[in-house]
Write an enzyme that holds these catalytic residues in place. Structure first.
Site, PDB file in Angstrom:
ATOM      1  N   ASN A  27       0.543  -0.911   0.351  1.00 22.80           N
ATOM      2  CA  ASN A  27      -0.720   0.170  -0.034  1.00 22.80           C
ATOM      3  C   ASN A  27       0.537   0.996  -0.307  1.00 22.80           C
ATOM      4  O   ASN A  27       1.462   1.408   0.904  1.00 22.80           O
ATOM      5  CB  ASN A  27      -1.356   0.207   1.036  1.00 22.80           C
ATOM      6  CG  ASN A  27      -1.128   1.433   1.336  1.00 22.80           C
ATOM      7  OD1 ASN A  27      -1.567   1.933   0.515  1.00 22.80           O
ATOM      8  ND2 ASN A  27      -1.628   1.247   2.733  1.00 22.80           N
ATOM      9  N   TRP A  28       0.642   2.310  -1.080  1.00 20.45           N
ATOM     10  CA  TRP A  28       1.813   3.436  -1.033  1.00 20.45           C
ATOM     11  C   TRP A  28       1.396   4.226  -0.575  1.00 20.45           C
ATOM     12  O   TRP A  28       2.345   5.850  -0.221  1.00 20.45           O
ATOM     13  CB  TRP A  28       2.287   3.868  -2.623  1.00 20.45           C
ATOM     14  CG  TRP A  28       2.349   2.450  -3.389  1.00 20.45           C
ATOM     15  CD1 TRP A  28       2.996   0.955  -3.373  1.00 20.45           C
ATOM     16  CD2 TRP A  28       3.983   2.638  -4.433  1.00 20.45           C
ATOM     17  NE1 TRP A  28       3.852   0.656  -3.821  1.00 20.45           N
ATOM     18  CE2 TRP A  28       4.000   1.752  -5.156  1.00 20.45           C
ATOM     19  CE3 TRP A  28       3.774   3.723  -5.182  1.00 20.45           C
ATOM     20  CZ2 TRP A  28       5.077   1.419  -6.183  1.00 20.45           C
ATOM     21  CZ3 TRP A  28       4.096   3.627  -6.913  1.00 20.45           C
ATOM     22  CH2 TRP A  28       4.978   2.466  -7.259  1.00 20.45           C
ATOM     23  N   LYS A  29       0.095   4.445  -0.229  1.00 16.74           N
ATOM     24  CA  LYS A  29      -0.663   5.618   0.246  1.00 16.74           C
ATOM     25  C   LYS A  29      -0.167   6.596  -0.620  1.00 16.74           C
ATOM     26  O   LYS A  29      -0.239   6.031  -1.745  1.00 16.74           O
ATOM     27  CB  LYS A  29       0.320   5.688   1.658  1.00 16.74           C
ATOM     28  CG  LYS A  29      -0.057   4.702   2.447  1.00 16.74           C
ATOM     29  CD  LYS A  29       0.080   5.179   4.197  1.00 16.74           C
ATOM     30  CE  LYS A  29       0.058   3.478   4.668  1.00 16.74           C
ATOM     31  NZ  LYS A  29       0.183   3.410   6.296  1.00 16.74           N
TER      32      LYS A  29
ATOM     33  N   HIS B 202      -9.460   1.540   5.658  1.00 13.45           N
ATOM     34  CA  HIS B 202      -8.290   1.796   5.910  1.00 13.45           C
ATOM     35  C   HIS B 202      -8.410   2.434   7.062  1.00 13.45           C
ATOM     36  O   HIS B 202      -8.890   3.701   7.051  1.00 13.45           O
ATOM     37  CB  HIS B 202      -7.386   2.238   4.661  1.00 13.45           C
ATOM     38  CG  HIS B 202      -6.484   2.182   5.466  1.00 13.45           C
ATOM     39  ND1 HIS B 202      -5.224   3.510   6.133  1.00 13.45           N
ATOM     40  CD2 HIS B 202      -4.630   0.832   5.420  1.00 13.45           C
ATOM     41  CE1 HIS B 202      -4.068   3.160   6.578  1.00 13.45           C
ATOM     42  NE2 HIS B 202      -3.597   1.819   6.108  1.00 13.45           N
TER      43      HIS B 202
ATOM     44  N   GLU C 135      -6.632   4.909   7.670  1.00 13.06           N
ATOM     45  CA  GLU C 135      -6.542   6.260   6.915  1.00 13.06           C
ATOM     46  C   GLU C 135      -7.838   7.066   6.890  1.00 13.06           C
ATOM     47  O   GLU C 135      -8.184   8.280   7.763  1.00 13.06           O
ATOM     48  CB  GLU C 135      -5.128   6.857   6.396  1.00 13.06           C
ATOM     49  CG  GLU C 135      -3.759   6.637   6.895  1.00 13.06           C
ATOM     50  CD  GLU C 135      -2.946   6.009   6.473  1.00 13.06           C
ATOM     51  OE1 GLU C 135      -3.252   6.171   5.616  1.00 13.06           O
ATOM     52  OE2 GLU C 135      -2.112   5.725   7.162  1.00 13.06           O
TER      53      GLU C 135
ATOM     54  N   GLU D 171      -5.273  -4.373  11.142  1.00 11.76           N
ATOM     55  CA  GLU D 171      -4.179  -3.298  11.335  1.00 11.76           C
ATOM     56  C   GLU D 171      -3.553  -2.429  12.178  1.00 11.76           C
ATOM     57  O   GLU D 171      -4.539  -1.801  12.852  1.00 11.76           O
ATOM     58  CB  GLU D 171      -4.163  -1.997   9.798  1.00 11.76           C
ATOM     59  CG  GLU D 171      -3.713  -3.406   8.423  1.00 11.76           C
ATOM     60  CD  GLU D 171      -3.297  -2.078   7.626  1.00 11.76           C
ATOM     61  OE1 GLU D 171      -2.435  -2.439   6.936  1.00 11.76           O
ATOM     62  OE2 GLU D 171      -4.191  -1.292   7.308  1.00 11.76           O
TER      63      GLU D 171
ATOM     64  N   GLY E  58       2.197   2.922  10.725  1.00 10.48           N
ATOM     65  CA  GLY E  58       4.020   4.095  10.234  1.00 10.48           C
ATOM     66  C   GLY E  58       4.658   4.542  11.545  1.00 10.48           C
ATOM     67  O   GLY E  58       5.220   5.225  11.655  1.00 10.48           O
TER      68      GLY E  58
ATOM     69  N   SER F 152       3.922  -1.494   9.985  1.00  7.01           N
ATOM     70  CA  SER F 152       4.814  -1.849  10.489  1.00  7.01           C
ATOM     71  C   SER F 152       5.926  -3.463  10.113  1.00  7.01           C
ATOM     72  O   SER F 152       6.801  -3.565  10.662  1.00  7.01           O
ATOM     73  CB  SER F 152       5.940  -1.466  12.266  1.00  7.01           C
ATOM     74  OG  SER F 152       4.743  -0.118  12.027  1.00  7.01           O
TER      75      SER F 152
ATOM     76  N   GLY G 249       5.237   1.597   4.518  1.00  8.29           N
ATOM     77  CA  GLY G 249       6.707   2.075   4.243  1.00  8.29           C
ATOM     78  C   GLY G 249       7.555   1.567   3.669  1.00  8.29           C
ATOM     79  O   GLY G 249       8.200   1.649   2.872  1.00  8.29           O
TER      80      GLY G 249
END
Ligand code: PGA
Length: 258
Positions: A18-20, A104, A106, A176, A182, A221, A243
């Site tokens: 997942n690149w965000k 997600h 976020e 998650e 992160g 992470s 990440g």
């Protein structure tokens, strides 16, 4: 081993990057060529790329008919219409996506996506033939108050109620913990396994067959040095990587840990 796991064929592992809102076309080319160069991706591992919307077409073109999977990070809850800036499930499907993230943390936190909205997105994704990856997880505060199972059960139940348990035959789940995303502070393999077993058992209480086959990914992470210990857990079927997915070599190592 949960009841749901007896007499089941082994589940494949899925490792998703997942690149965000990071990266660019050069990174996409680098990561895809790195993955395609290596012929040693484990046979039981599927690799899924989730780049930002503008790179989906390029990704589809670069992947061609190779073994990599493609998905998006978000979609509209509407089928079509005057929703400036939104992207529909059909558009994603036409662009070559097979998967899409829903819920997600976020999106839930920064864009105030409710359980009900997440459930709508799940349903509309499936209507277009996409496999939704339903993300669930508790915040640090909820974790400290030992509310993990209450939160996960609520997030899961909202989608079961809206979509029906049968819909989970073509869905993926992801645990998650928000406090692990992160932060460099992953859940321990034992902690994660415990929550994954709870998720699988919650599904099994409604449909044991679906519980036995559904993939449950861990995210938060995941790095090359903890991936293997996480992925080896009975109820962990791969990872959702943020990440570390932005570094071709690290992502490759994580895929190889599956
Ligand atoms: P992280 O992100 O690997 O950077 O913790 C995971 C995610 O948000 O999916």
């Amino acid at each position: 081993m949960t009841n749901a796991q007896q007499d089941q064929a082994p589940r494949r592992q899925l490792v998703a990057g997942n690149w965000k809102m990071h990266g660019n076309a050069a990174l996409l080319r680098n990561i895809i060529s790195n993955l395609l160069d290596k012929e040693d991706l484990p046979e039981q591992v599927d690799v899924l790329l989730l780049p930002p919307f503008p790179y989906l077409s390029l990704a589809a073109e670069l992947i061609g008919d190779q073994r990599l999977l493609l998905g998006a990070q978000n979609l509209s809850e509407h089928e079509q219409g005057a929703y400036t800036g939104e992207v529909s499930a059909d558009m994603l499907s036409e662009t070559g996506c097979g998967y899409v993230l829903v819920g997600h943390s976020e999106r839930r936190e920064l864009y105030a996506e409710s359980d009900a909205l997440v459930a709508e997105k799940f349903v509309i994704a499936q209507r277009a033939g996409l496999r939704p990856i339903l993300c669930m997880g508790e915040t640090a505060e909820q974790h400290e108050r030992e509310l993990t199972e209450v939160i996960i059960a609520r997030q899961l139940q909202a989608v079961i109620d809206r979509a029906g348990i049968g819909a989970f035959a073509t869905a993926v789940l992801a645990y998650e913990p928000v406090w692990a995303i992160g932060t460099g502070k992953s859940a321990s393999p034992e902690q994660a396994q415990q929550v994954h077993a709870f998720i699988r058992q919650t599904i099994a209480d409604v449909d044991a067959r679906i519980a036995g086959q559904i993939q449950i990914l861990y995210g938060g992470s995941v790095k090359p040095d903890n991936a293997a210990d996480l992925f080896v857990q009975t109820d962990i079927d791969g990872g959702l990587i943020g990440g570390a997915a932005l570094h071709a070599d690290q992502f490759m190592e994580i895929c190889n840990a599956g």
